[in-house]
Write an enzyme that holds these catalytic residues in place. Structure first.
Site, PDB file in Angstrom:
ATOM      1  N   GLU A  64       0.420   3.804   4.598  1.00  0.00           N
ATOM      2  CA  GLU A  64      -0.869   4.170   4.012  1.00  0.00           C
ATOM      3  C   GLU A  64      -0.883   5.638   3.570  1.00  0.00           C
ATOM      4  OE1 GLU A  64      -2.953   1.923   3.268  1.00  0.00           O
ATOM      5  OE2 GLU A  64      -4.866   2.922   2.898  1.00  0.00           O
TER       6      GLU A  64
ATOM      7  N   HIS B 245      -3.238   3.834  -5.781  1.00  0.00           N
ATOM      8  CA  HIS B 245      -3.105   3.549  -4.355  1.00  0.00           C
ATOM      9  C   HIS B 245      -1.948   2.567  -4.108  1.00  0.00           C
ATOM     10  CE1 HIS B 245      -4.693   2.909  -0.195  1.00  0.00           C
ATOM     11  NE2 HIS B 245      -4.089   1.738  -0.357  1.00  0.00           N
ATOM     12  N   GLU B 246      -1.979   1.451  -4.807  1.00  0.00           N
ATOM     13  CA  GLU B 246      -0.937   0.439  -4.586  1.00  0.00           C
ATOM     14  C   GLU B 246       0.420   0.949  -5.072  1.00  0.00           C
ATOM     15  OE1 GLU B 246      -1.735  -1.766  -2.607  1.00  0.00           O
ATOM     16  OE2 GLU B 246      -3.917  -1.683  -2.787  1.00  0.00           O
TER      17      GLU B 246
ATOM     18  N   HIS C 274       2.124   2.716  -2.243  1.00  0.00           N
ATOM     19  CA  HIS C 274       2.801   1.763  -1.351  1.00  0.00           C
ATOM     20  C   HIS C 274       4.109   1.284  -1.985  1.00  0.00           C
ATOM     21  CE1 HIS C 274      -0.258   1.235   1.719  1.00  0.00           C
ATOM     22  NE2 HIS C 274      -1.195   0.906   0.856  1.00  0.00           N
TER      23      HIS C 274
HETATM   24 ZN    ZN Z   1      -3.264   0.797   1.359  1.00  0.00          ZN
END
Ligand code: ZN
Length: 499
Positions: free
Chosen positions: A296, A265-266, A269
């Protein structure tokens, strides 16, 4: 390029440089800083924020901006024109906030944050309520200072900080049909006893988990010479500066899939931050993310569409076996597929699966919009929260700690932030659909552990543009249609259809 435009960009770069110092201090606070430094760190951060605000509101920026806007030879360049459009937007917006309001919001947030931590630990909503009331009052003052768009409501002005151009009415039109389709889907998918599978709670030494995370990160294309992976309680990413993008993850002996999921997830980003044209463009809108929803979408796409796919695990299983050792021997590809895709209603948003997650977000959007409007009294928040969670997910909330006190956002005054999580899921599904159409080799390449096809596509279609196109327009340009719930619902149904 004109001398005025050069001066303007160098003033903007000066302001962005101070903001990046603030980012570095904030990263340090979450990862390395000793606890007793917290009070002085708040002073340091406030000092930097004040200086950055001064630099962003300098009258010279306004003068140069007006001259550049009037320079026809300059605005004929679409990239320059897009930069000037957003510099104007940001400049007008930042000057609408009175400095005393900015100072009061900063002070209140840091105090309310501490009050929230204590109230949550003690499961005492009444101790947090006065702070919530103050934050709502400040949010209304902020919305009034910004001014809502014509025909809009105060909440729109708050939303503008996170998802420029989006309104509460548009969100309602997107989220209503989404909720109507998610509720029966969840009822269908959440059969079974809901207990975690043996794989989800498998004990693996944290040092091995760290090695797997770093290996996967570098294979995705994250440049570890221009970034770091560290540890924090709540994983986050920070695009601190050109050449410096940092992410964190968390570790539990019996949670290697959770740790890898957070890392993916990170990483999403961070890949976006590393793909923005910051080297030359720091401080210019075109070197900044389009919106938090688009940000996101990048994290969700790597975490869910990639990280929870059979293609990904076709490649990753043997790598995980190599790095994590014999503990994985009893498990096959089907076990991984089941473990990462289990659907189970839960009380806590950040622990929820990709199907139920959005109902947590929609609940928060409706409640915070009602709080800002004054349709919901802060004292009635726990009851409203618990009723809605029961209606949507069939669960009884045993205490406010696991109910309306679970999230940090309202304590920080971040009203309007929550919707960007579900926008991210909607954008991710729509982008993924477009990528699959344009890249026939997409899934086979992922199954080979080659992520360059997908990353290259995201770099070209999303990252390289920064804020050149508003989020909704970017989505339409790439996918050929406006943002809609259908791609997300279609993706979830296709994945979870069991033979
Ligand atoms: Zn996020």
């Amino acid at each position: 390029m004109s001398a005025r435009y050069s001066e303007l960009t160098s003033l903007l770069r000066r302001a962005a440089t101070l903001r990046s110092v603030g980012e570095l201090l904030a990263w340090d606070q979450e990862t390395m800083m000793p606890a007793k430094a917290a009070r002085f760190r708040a002073e340091e951060l406030a000092a930097i924020a004040e200086l950055a605000h001064q630099r962003m509101t300098e009258p010279r920026i306004g003068e140069l901006l007006a001259e550049c806007e009037a320079d026809l030879a300059l605005v004929v360049d679409p990239v320059v024109a897009a930069n000037l459009r957003d510099v104007r937007r940001d400049y007008e917006r930042v000057r609408k906030l009175p400095p005393d309001l900015v100072a009061e919001m900063t002070r209140t947030s840091s105090l309310a944050l501490e009050a929230w931590k204590a109230a949550r630990a003690a499961d005492d909503f009444s101790a947090f309520r006065p702070w919530l009331e103050r934050q709502i009052a400040l949010a209304r003052r902020k919305a009034e200072a910004y001014g809502p768009p014509p025909g809009g409501e105060p909440y729109d002005a708050l939303l503008e900080d996170y998802e420029p151009g989006m309104t509460a009415a548009q969100l309602e039109a997107l989220f209503g049909p989404l909720r109507d389709r998610l509720r029966p889907l969840i009822a269908e998918l959440a059969a079974g006893d809901g207990r975690p599978t043996a794989l989800e709670t498998l004990v693996v030494p944290q040092e091995r988990q760290r090695e797997l995370n770093r290996f996967v990160l570098s294979r995705l294309g994250f440049d570890l010479d221009a970034g770091r992976l560290d540890v924090s309680t709540h994983p986050f990413s920070s695009g601190i500066a050109p050449g410096d993008t940092r992410i964190t993850t968390r570790y539990r002996d019996d949670g290697f899939l959770d740790s890898l999921g957070s890392t993916l997830h990170e990483a999403g980003h961070a890949l976006y931050e590393q793909g923005l044209p910051k080297d030359d463009g720091l401080g210019l809108p075109l070197a900044e993310p389009a919106s938090l929803g688009i940000h996101e979408s990048q994290s969700r796409l790597w975490e869910n569409q990639v990280g929870r796919s059979r293609a990904f695990w076709t490649w990753a299983l043997s790598e995980a076996r190599r790095i994590l050792g014999a503990a994985l021997d009893p498990f096959d590809l089907d076990d991984f597929d089941r473990a990462v895709n289990r659907v189970r209603p839960s009380l806590i948003r950040v622990e929820s699966d990709e199907v139920t997650y959005n109902l947590h977000v929609l609940l928060r959007f409706d409640l915070e919009r009602a709080l800002v409007r004054g349709d919901l009294a802060p004292a009635d928040l726990p009851g409203a929260w618990n009723d809605r969670l029961h209606a949507d997910l069939g669960l009884r909330v045993p205490d406010d700690r696991r109910g309306c006190l679970q999230d940090i956002h309202w304590s920080m005054g971040a009203f309007g932030y929550f919707p960007t999580y579900t926008l991210g899921n909607l954008y991710a599904a729509q982008l993924w659909g477009a990528a699959r159409e344009m890249l026939p080799d997409l899934e086979p390449s992922i199954a080979r552990g080659d992520f360059s096809l997908l990353l290259g596509w995201l770099r070209r279609e999303v990252h390289a543009h920064g804020r050149r196109f508003p989020a909704g327009e970017l989505c339409r340009r790439i996918s050929g249609r406006p943002l809609d719930h259908a791609p997300l619902i279609g993706y979830l149904k296709a994945k979870h259809a069991r033979p």
